[in-house]
Design a protein around this motif. Structure first.
Motif, PDB file in Angstrom:
ATOM      1  N   PRO A 121       0.820  -0.878  -0.018  1.00 55.18           N
ATOM      2  CA  PRO A 121       0.153  -0.302   0.391  1.00 55.18           C
ATOM      3  C   PRO A 121       1.213   0.986  -0.184  1.00 55.18           C
ATOM      4  CG  PRO A 121      -0.087  -1.174   1.775  1.00 55.18           C
ATOM      5  CD  PRO A 121       1.004  -2.182   1.638  1.00 55.18           C
ATOM      6  N   GLU A 123       1.046   5.209   0.645  1.00 55.28           N
ATOM      7  CA  GLU A 123       0.437   6.513   2.281  1.00 55.28           C
ATOM      8  C   GLU A 123       1.123   8.077   1.004  1.00 55.28           C
ATOM      9  OE1 GLU A 123       1.901   5.806   5.686  1.00 55.28           O
ATOM     10  OE2 GLU A 123       0.971   3.942   5.547  1.00 55.28           O
ATOM     11  N   ASP A 231      -5.917   8.165  -9.293  1.00 52.31           N
ATOM     12  CA  ASP A 231      -7.084   9.308  -9.092  1.00 52.31           C
ATOM     13  C   ASP A 231      -7.636  10.267 -10.185  1.00 52.31           C
ATOM     14  OD1 ASP A 231      -7.923   8.342  -6.373  1.00 52.31           O
ATOM     15  OD2 ASP A 231      -7.317   8.904  -5.906  1.00 52.31           O
ATOM     16  N   GLY A 258      -8.830  -0.750  -5.202  1.00 52.67           N
ATOM     17  CA  GLY A 258      -8.682  -1.245  -3.841  1.00 52.67           C
ATOM     18  C   GLY A 258      -9.840  -1.172  -2.894  1.00 52.67           C
ATOM     19  N   PRO A 259      -9.578  -1.999  -1.698  1.00 56.45           N
ATOM     20  CA  PRO A 259     -11.256  -1.442  -0.703  1.00 56.45           C
ATOM     21  C   PRO A 259     -10.423  -0.449  -0.391  1.00 56.45           C
ATOM     22  CG  PRO A 259      -9.705  -3.577  -0.069  1.00 56.45           C
ATOM     23  CD  PRO A 259      -9.620  -3.508  -1.802  1.00 56.45           C
ATOM     24  N   ALA A 260      -9.233  -0.460  -0.376  1.00 57.51           N
ATOM     25  CA  ALA A 260      -8.388   1.453   0.122  1.00 57.51           C
ATOM     26  C   ALA A 260      -7.557   2.130   0.048  1.00 57.51           C
ATOM     27  CB  ALA A 260      -7.635   0.313   1.663  1.00 57.51           C
ATOM     28  N   GLY A 261      -8.346   1.610  -1.519  1.00 55.52           N
ATOM     29  CA  GLY A 261      -7.181   3.188  -2.479  1.00 55.52           C
ATOM     30  C   GLY A 261      -5.808   1.723  -3.553  1.00 55.52           C
TER      31      GLY A 261
END
Length: 279
Positions: A121, A123, A231, A258-261
């Motif tokens: 992931p 950040e 995005d 994805g579910p968190a980005g």
């Protein structure tokens, strides 16, 4: 993989350039010996590969100054060597580094492979002027340049410039840049220009704090850029690097929701150049 050092040119462009990376089978190395490997091999990075545990390959990454929790082009290089050793056109495995386990794969034969992996992931956050000011000043870039702090393993600053001409003309004060990154806890600074409609962009990565004034190819920073641009409707990137160093390289990245980005895969083409016994 025979004992010794295998040099792999990772993230090549059209069969040229790429980042020379030392791939070494894990043994009872001291950290001082590990730091000496890239120096002796004439590479910026070395990756130490431990395939002794069934189903998972552990990786450790070193520059001349110390250990890194992650190294994208080092991961690409390791996957190429692992695929060559496996003798299969399509190779997949689980990799472990930086406290996480993740999938990697490589396809190819004859010492030339296209490899990619899941960098984890990403950040992202907007930095404060106090953070960007000293870094951009050291780079010689205007203070209002769009920037993001991006982290995958370690934080780095992504900085946007208008075009390839500005990018090519950068001549940062590396001592000031290293000091600024040290104060802010940054790995380095990844400067890029926005991609065109075809997803093609260019970037330069400066990381004097880890003994790499400019990186020939930086896959993890490209993964950070891919997550940042996802995005904005950019699902795939081909980022040219290394031209200022005479080593043309290209890092490939793509994203999906994805579910968190954004979920990212990043990699490139790697060619195994040869092996030798370590000094």
């Amino acid at each position: 993989m025979s004992p010794g050092v295998t040099v792999v040119h990772a993230c090549q462009r059209a069969g040229r350039g790429g980042s020379p990376t030392a791939v070494v089978e894990e043994a009872s190395w001291s950290d001082a010996e590990r730091r000496a490997v890239p120096v002796a091999a004439g590479t910026s990075h070395a990756v130490f590969v431990d395939a002794s545990q069934h189903g998972v390959v552990a990786l450790r990454f070193f520059t001349s100054t110390g250990e890194l929790p992650a190294c994208g082009h080092g991961t690409v290089a390791a996957l190429a060597v692992l695929a060559e050793r496996a003798g299969t056109v399509e190779y997949e495995t689980l990799l472990r580094s930086g406290g996480r386990t993740f999938p990697g794969r490589a396809t190819g034969s004859g010492g030339r492979y296209e490899a990619d992996f899941d960098p984890g992931p990403v950040e992202l956050r907007v930095p404060t002027p106090a953070e960007t000011g000293p870094v951009l000043a050291a780079l010689g870039i205007r203070p209002e340049a769009p920037s993001r702090v991006a982290s995958v393993g370690r934080p780095r600053l992504l900085v946007q410039v208008p075009d390839r001409l500005v990018l090519a003309g950068l001549a940062p004060d590396l001592a000031r840049l290293g000091a600024a990154c040290d104060r802010l806890g940054l790995l380095g600074c990844y400067v890029y220009h926005p991609p065109g409609a075809d997803g093609r962009a260019a970037a330069r990565m400066f990381a004097p704090s880890i003994g790499v004034p400019e990186d020939i190819a930086n896959a993890n920073s490209t993964a950070c850029l891919a997550a940042h641009l996802a995005d904005q409707g950019v699902p795939a990137l081909a980022v040219d690097m290394g031209d200022a160093l005479g080593e043309p390289s290209t890092v490939l990245a793509r994203t999906r929701p994805g579910p968190a980005g954004p979920l990212v895969r990043v990699g490139g083409v790697a060619t195994i150049k040869g092996s030798r016994s370590p000094d």
